[in-house]
Design a protein around this motif. Structure first.
Motif, PDB file in Angstrom:
ATOM      1  N   GLY A 186       0.799  -1.219   0.000  1.00  0.00           N
ATOM      2  CA  GLY A 186       0.000   0.000   0.000  1.00  0.00           C
ATOM      3  C   GLY A 186       0.829   1.265   0.000  1.00  0.00           C
ATOM      4  N   ASP A 187       1.959   1.244   0.656  1.00  0.00           N
ATOM      5  CA  ASP A 187       2.812   2.427   0.755  1.00  0.00           C
ATOM      6  C   ASP A 187       4.247   1.940   0.827  1.00  0.00           C
ATOM      7  OD1 ASP A 187       4.191   4.733   1.375  1.00  0.00           O
ATOM      8  OD2 ASP A 187       3.021   5.216   3.146  1.00  0.00           O
ATOM      9  N   GLU A 191       3.484  -0.418  -5.813  1.00  0.00           N
ATOM     10  CA  GLU A 191       2.638   0.246  -4.826  1.00  0.00           C
ATOM     11  C   GLU A 191       1.225   0.396  -5.365  1.00  0.00           C
ATOM     12  OE1 GLU A 191       2.762   4.284  -2.083  1.00  0.00           O
ATOM     13  OE2 GLU A 191       4.115   4.094  -3.772  1.00  0.00           O
ATOM     14  N   GLY A 192       0.242   0.252  -4.480  1.00  0.00           N
ATOM     15  CA  GLY A 192      -1.138   0.462  -4.864  1.00  0.00           C
ATOM     16  C   GLY A 192      -2.058  -0.489  -4.145  1.00  0.00           C
ATOM     17  N   THR A 193      -3.304  -0.537  -4.593  1.00  0.00           N
ATOM     18  CA  THR A 193      -4.226  -1.536  -4.071  1.00  0.00           C
ATOM     19  C   THR A 193      -4.070  -2.776  -4.944  1.00  0.00           C
ATOM     20  OG1 THR A 193      -6.041  -0.703  -5.407  1.00  0.00           O
ATOM     21  CG2 THR A 193      -5.843   0.178  -3.160  1.00  0.00           C
ATOM     22  N   ALA A 194      -4.201  -3.939  -4.361  1.00  0.00           N
ATOM     23  CA  ALA A 194      -3.819  -5.182  -5.032  1.00  0.00           C
ATOM     24  C   ALA A 194      -4.421  -5.365  -6.427  1.00  0.00           C
ATOM     25  CB  ALA A 194      -4.106  -6.381  -4.141  1.00  0.00           C
ATOM     26  N   GLU A 220      -5.833  -3.350  -8.627  1.00  0.00           N
ATOM     27  CA  GLU A 220      -5.454  -2.297  -9.570  1.00  0.00           C
ATOM     28  C   GLU A 220      -3.969  -2.365  -9.905  1.00  0.00           C
ATOM     29  OE1 GLU A 220      -7.395  -1.786  -6.858  1.00  0.00           O
ATOM     30  OE2 GLU A 220      -9.264  -1.413  -7.915  1.00  0.00           O
ATOM     31  N   VAL A 279      -9.417 -10.389  -4.238  1.00  0.00           N
ATOM     32  CA  VAL A 279      -8.440  -9.894  -5.199  1.00  0.00           C
ATOM     33  C   VAL A 279      -8.480 -10.752  -6.452  1.00  0.00           C
ATOM     34  CG1 VAL A 279      -5.978  -9.511  -5.634  1.00  0.00           C
ATOM     35  CG2 VAL A 279      -6.968  -8.888  -3.418  1.00  0.00           C
TER      36      VAL A 279
END
Length: 136
Positions: free
Chosen positions: A38-39, A81-84, A86, A118
């Motif tokens: 996520g970060d 990085e990101g939401t799984a 996407e 996911v």
């Protein structure tokens, strides 16, 4: 010409099973393991991500290398990085992968409705084939 496969990876047994499956079934194809956080700064202690150093990467990357070694294969390991869903789909598009092989926890009922899936999100939105490897 070899195909390019993407195997999303987290610290779960189902992700490891998906990697094992990809290495065994797609023996002639190139495999990239992608780990989504996520970060990046928070996940790696504020430092830069240095995939080959071993100092700033998750411990389960060693498992990934060991699994690949058992199959006498090398895999590329990438952290994004990101939401799984996407991040997986974006990486697949940008890198022109030919297929995705991923594990599924097999959630159903209320937990699936509350937590989402996911694997389901990737499967529904992917423009390339997705192979789902079940938990057991």
């Amino acid at each position: 010409m070899n195909r390019q496969l993407l195997v999303p990876m987290d610290d779960s047994e189902t992700a490891r099973r998906a990697l094992e499956h990809a290495l065994a079934i797609f023996a002639d194809d190139e495999i990239t393991v992608v780990h989504v956080v996520g970060d990046l700064e928070a996940a790696y202690g504020g430092g830069p991500v240095v995939p080959e150093s071993g100092d700033t990467e998750p411990a389960f990357f060693d498992d990934v290398r060991e699994i690949a070694s058992r199959h006498d294969r090398n895999v590329e390991i990438v952290t994004v990085e990101g939401t799984a869903p996407e991040a997986i789909l974006e990486y697949a598009r940008e890198e022109n992968v030919d297929a995705i092989v991923m594990g599924s926890e097999g959630r159903s009922g209320v937990s699936r409705m509350l937590l989402g899936s996911v694997a389901e999100a990737v499967t529904r939105r992917s423009s390339v084939p997705v192979t789902i490897v079940p938990r057991s």
